[in-house]
Design a protein around this motif. Structure first.
Motif, PDB file in Angstrom:
ATOM      1  N   GLY A   7       0.787  -1.232   0.000  1.00  0.00           N
ATOM      2  CA  GLY A   7       0.000   0.000   0.000  1.00  0.00           C
ATOM      3  C   GLY A   7       0.815   1.276   0.000  1.00  0.00           C
ATOM      4  O   GLY A   7       0.247   2.361   0.194  1.00  0.00           O
ATOM      5  N   ARG A   9       2.065   4.411  -1.223  1.00  0.00           N
ATOM      6  CA  ARG A   9       1.579   5.258  -2.312  1.00  0.00           C
ATOM      7  C   ARG A   9       2.702   5.748  -3.230  1.00  0.00           C
ATOM      8  O   ARG A   9       2.519   5.849  -4.432  1.00  0.00           O
ATOM      9  CB  ARG A   9       0.809   6.466  -1.760  1.00  0.00           C
ATOM     10  CG  ARG A   9      -0.464   6.107  -1.067  1.00  0.00           C
ATOM     11  CD  ARG A   9      -1.492   5.648  -2.066  1.00  0.00           C
ATOM     12  NE  ARG A   9      -2.742   5.361  -1.389  1.00  0.00           N
ATOM     13  CZ  ARG A   9      -3.601   4.470  -1.799  1.00  0.00           C
ATOM     14  NH1 ARG A   9      -3.371   3.764  -2.873  1.00  0.00           N
ATOM     15  NH2 ARG A   9      -4.705   4.261  -1.137  1.00  0.00           N
ATOM     16  N   GLN A  12       3.542   2.966  -5.550  1.00  0.00           N
ATOM     17  CA  GLN A  12       2.471   2.814  -6.531  1.00  0.00           C
ATOM     18  C   GLN A  12       2.549   3.919  -7.579  1.00  0.00           C
ATOM     19  O   GLN A  12       2.344   3.675  -8.768  1.00  0.00           O
ATOM     20  CB  GLN A  12       1.109   2.816  -5.844  1.00  0.00           C
ATOM     21  CG  GLN A  12       0.863   1.553  -5.043  1.00  0.00           C
ATOM     22  CD  GLN A  12      -0.456   1.570  -4.293  1.00  0.00           C
ATOM     23  OE1 GLN A  12      -1.134   2.586  -4.190  1.00  0.00           O
ATOM     24  NE2 GLN A  12      -0.818   0.415  -3.738  1.00  0.00           N
ATOM     25  N   VAL A  46      -6.497   1.768 -10.760  1.00  0.00           N
ATOM     26  CA  VAL A  46      -7.193   1.643  -9.470  1.00  0.00           C
ATOM     27  C   VAL A  46      -7.454   0.173  -9.167  1.00  0.00           C
ATOM     28  O   VAL A  46      -7.155  -0.312  -8.068  1.00  0.00           O
ATOM     29  CB  VAL A  46      -8.505   2.466  -9.466  1.00  0.00           C
ATOM     30  CG1 VAL A  46      -9.355   2.128  -8.253  1.00  0.00           C
ATOM     31  CG2 VAL A  46      -8.193   3.962  -9.491  1.00  0.00           C
ATOM     32  N   ASP A  47      -8.005  -0.547 -10.153  1.00  0.00           N
ATOM     33  CA  ASP A  47      -8.260  -1.978  -9.954  1.00  0.00           C
ATOM     34  C   ASP A  47      -6.974  -2.752  -9.701  1.00  0.00           C
ATOM     35  O   ASP A  47      -6.935  -3.640  -8.843  1.00  0.00           O
ATOM     36  CB  ASP A  47      -8.981  -2.570 -11.168  1.00  0.00           C
ATOM     37  CG  ASP A  47     -10.460  -2.228 -11.197  1.00  0.00           C
ATOM     38  OD1 ASP A  47     -10.940  -1.541 -10.274  1.00  0.00           O
ATOM     39  OD2 ASP A  47     -11.139  -2.656 -12.158  1.00  0.00           O
ATOM     40  N   LYS A  50      -5.788  -2.088  -6.191  1.00  0.00           N
ATOM     41  CA  LYS A  50      -6.681  -2.724  -5.206  1.00  0.00           C
ATOM     42  C   LYS A  50      -6.444  -4.229  -5.153  1.00  0.00           C
ATOM     43  O   LYS A  50      -6.668  -4.855  -4.127  1.00  0.00           O
ATOM     44  CB  LYS A  50      -8.151  -2.490  -5.590  1.00  0.00           C
ATOM     45  CG  LYS A  50      -8.682  -1.153  -5.205  1.00  0.00           C
ATOM     46  CD  LYS A  50     -10.168  -1.082  -5.557  1.00  0.00           C
ATOM     47  CE  LYS A  50     -10.729   0.286  -5.281  1.00  0.00           C
ATOM     48  NZ  LYS A  50     -12.127   0.403  -5.737  1.00  0.00           N
ATOM     49  N   ASN A  51      -6.025  -4.801  -6.276  1.00  0.00           N
ATOM     50  CA  ASN A  51      -5.896  -6.261  -6.378  1.00  0.00           C
ATOM     51  C   ASN A  51      -4.451  -6.723  -6.505  1.00  0.00           C
ATOM     52  O   ASN A  51      -4.197  -7.803  -7.044  1.00  0.00           O
ATOM     53  CB  ASN A  51      -6.713  -6.764  -7.575  1.00  0.00           C
ATOM     54  CG  ASN A  51      -8.186  -6.498  -7.389  1.00  0.00           C
ATOM     55  OD1 ASN A  51      -8.786  -6.984  -6.444  1.00  0.00           O
ATOM     56  ND2 ASN A  51      -8.766  -5.711  -8.269  1.00  0.00           N
TER      57      ASN A  51
END
Length: 168
Positions: A7, A9, A12, A46-47, A50-51
């Motif tokens: 997670g 950021r 990511q 986003v997906d 999230k996954n």
């Protein structure tokens, strides 16, 4: 990658920066509208984030993300009810025989213009097969069609593209 999975950021965001342009190009090839491509790419990221726990390192992150983007593009087109070019009720069995077109140097601009003029269904098959590297079995799974339908659509798209290019 592990930080992204946890997670983080900034990690990511680094992944996003690394892949956003390539994913946007895929979106544009399928959707042709800047805003639609941007929306699909953002939803895909986003997906994906999230996954990330489902990402098992069986491929590169880019390949995994590319599949998400392509599936989202196809679903977007289905929602907009953009059909494949209609086919008769029976399946065609097309061999991989060579077309009788002479090998000539073709201007890449003409090829791009020709692809832009193809019906959406033909363009979709060409994008998946030639540009994204999917085989006919994968195309069939993604589009919900048979392998032979994918092959015949590809064959027809190729013939139509040659006709269009000759007219340019």
């Amino acid at each position: 990658m592990e930080k992204s999975k946890l997670g983080d950021r900034s990690s990511q965001y680094e992944l996003y920066e690394l892949y956003v342009d390539a994913m946007y190009n895929i979106g544009m090839r399928f959707l042709r509208i800047k805003e639609d491509a941007e929306d699909v790419v953002q939803d895909s990221f986003v997906d994906a984030f999230k996954n990330l726990d489902q990402f098992k390192y069986e491929s590169t992150f880019g390949s995994w993300l590319k599949r998400i983007v392509i599936n989202k593009c196809i679903n977007f087109l289905k929602i907009k009810r953009v059909p494949l070019t209609p086919m008769q009720e029976h399946e065609f069995h097309i061999t991989d025989e060579e077309t009788d077109c002479k090998e000539e140097a073709v201007d890449i601009r003409k090829v791009k213009q020709g692809i832009d003029r193809l019906p959406v269904g033909y363009r979709q098959i060409l994008n998946l097969y030639l540009i994204e590297g999917y085989d006919h079995m994968e195309i069939g799974e993604v589009l919900g069609i048979t392998v032979s339908t994918s092959k015949s659509q590809y064959h027809r798209a190729k013939k139509k593209l040659i006709e269009i290019i000759k007219e340019l």
